[in-house]
Design a protein around this motif. Structure first.
Motif, PDB file in Angstrom:
ATOM      1  N   ALA A  36      96.495 130.764  69.115  1.00 25.38           N
ATOM      2  CA  ALA A  36      97.480 130.424  70.192  1.00 25.38           C
ATOM      3  C   ALA A  36      97.177 128.943  70.751  1.00 25.38           C
ATOM      4  O   ALA A  36      98.089 128.266  70.918  1.00 25.38           O
ATOM      5  CB  ALA A  36      97.338 131.505  71.403  1.00 25.38           C
ATOM      6  N   ARG A  37      95.847 128.509  70.842  1.00 26.14           N
ATOM      7  CA  ARG A  37      95.509 127.307  71.525  1.00 26.14           C
ATOM      8  C   ARG A  37      96.135 126.193  70.444  1.00 26.14           C
ATOM      9  O   ARG A  37      96.344 125.050  70.856  1.00 26.14           O
ATOM     10  CB  ARG A  37      93.981 127.283  71.404  1.00 26.14           C
ATOM     11  N   LEU A  38      96.172 126.333  69.132  1.00 29.61           N
ATOM     12  CA  LEU A  38      96.662 125.599  68.154  1.00 29.61           C
ATOM     13  C   LEU A  38      98.051 125.669  67.996  1.00 29.61           C
ATOM     14  O   LEU A  38      98.699 124.722  67.513  1.00 29.61           O
ATOM     15  CB  LEU A  38      96.077 125.866  66.725  1.00 29.61           C
ATOM     16  N   GLY A  39      98.850 126.349  68.846  1.00 26.26           N
ATOM     17  CA  GLY A  39     100.288 126.472  68.830  1.00 26.26           C
ATOM     18  C   GLY A  39     100.685 127.149  67.660  1.00 26.26           C
ATOM     19  O   GLY A  39     102.068 126.870  67.004  1.00 26.26           O
ATOM     20  N   THR A  40     100.041 127.765  66.911  1.00 27.79           N
ATOM     21  CA  THR A  40     100.371 128.571  65.608  1.00 27.79           C
ATOM     22  C   THR A  40     100.919 129.911  65.881  1.00 27.79           C
ATOM     23  O   THR A  40     102.026 130.112  65.311  1.00 27.79           O
ATOM     24  CB  THR A  40      99.457 128.836  64.729  1.00 27.79           C
ATOM     25  N   VAL A  41     100.714 130.752  67.231  1.00 31.89           N
ATOM     26  CA  VAL A  41     101.350 132.058  67.363  1.00 31.89           C
ATOM     27  C   VAL A  41     101.494 132.108  68.652  1.00 31.89           C
ATOM     28  O   VAL A  41     101.248 131.297  69.541  1.00 31.89           O
ATOM     29  CB  VAL A  41     100.399 133.149  66.791  1.00 31.89           C
ATOM     30  N   THR A  42     102.482 133.248  68.986  1.00 35.61           N
ATOM     31  CA  THR A  42     102.918 133.520  70.287  1.00 35.61           C
ATOM     32  C   THR A  42     102.209 134.896  70.624  1.00 35.61           C
ATOM     33  O   THR A  42     102.695 135.819  69.570  1.00 35.61           O
ATOM     34  CB  THR A  42     104.255 133.533  70.789  1.00 35.61           C
TER      35      THR A  42
END
Length: 212
Positions: A36-42
């Motif tokens: 999530a921090r990497l912006g890959t998942v919600t």
């Protein structure tokens, strides 16, 4: 891909959902937080009446801790797609319905909808979510025991989990599209997961502006 038997219509119209399964202490939460921090998942959290552990005092993205009364209000409002009582049956967990995201080319996917579940509930809850891509996060028994103790789990919880975890882990291994051993560093686990997501979802790179 895990598609529940009655979900063929949903599977044809919505994007797959990533489900992280695995025993307590395997590292699902840490992996989800980094993705999530990497912006890959919600990450879509479950809601629970269980009180937070000491390591959850600041909140956790995969759980929302609420009172019994607030939980009842959410049940009455139809917020949950299902409610369960795992382990010792003392506390409830509610799984919220996810937003419908139509199927489309991988390039159109901003983030991957992700939930953390017990493998025991894959068919039960997955029937309401649609097609699932299931990753089992695994770790040796000695590592699991140490992590449970380190995170401040109470004696009742530690006593109630092992039998459930053993059966749930075996089920998860059978149902998983991929098994990701977590016997090294978090960075290694994240790197292997990103590579798997790139294959399974076609879009798993950290987004621009996010730290890699």
């Amino acid at each position: 891909m895990h598609v529940p038997p009655s979900s063929s219509t949903v599977a044809a119209t919505r994007r797959p959902v990533l489900v992280l399964v695995g025993p307590s202490g395997a590292g699902k939460s840490a992996l989800a937080a980094e993705l999530a921090r990497l912006g890959t998942v919600t990450v879509h959290p479950t809601w629970t009446t269980r009180p937070p552990r000491p390591d959850e005092a600041g909140g956790r993205q995969e759980h929302r801790f609420v009172s019994e009364r607030r939980f009842d209000d959410l049940v009455e409002a139809g917020f949950f797609c299902d409610v369960v009582r795992p382990f010792d049956g003392a506390h409830r967990y509610g799984f919220p319905s996810l937003p419908h995201r139509p199927a489309g080319p991988p390039a159109s996917v901003e983030t991957i909808d992700t939930v953390l579940l017990r493998a025991t509930y894959l068919d039960r809850v997955g029937d309401r979510l649609g097609p699932l891509v299931v990753y089992q996060v695994d770790a040796p028994a000695s590592v699991l025991a140490a992590r449970l103790a380190d995170r401040g789990s109470g004696p009742d919880e530690i006593a109630a989990r092992p039998a459930f975890d053993r059966a749930d882990t075996a089920l998860g291994r059978r149902a998983a599209d991929r098994i990701l051993p977590n016997d090294g560093s978090l960075a290694s686990l994240v790197a292997r997961t990103l590579a798997a997501l790139a294959t399974d979802f076609g879009s798993a790179r950290p987004h621009a502006g996010r730290a890699a």
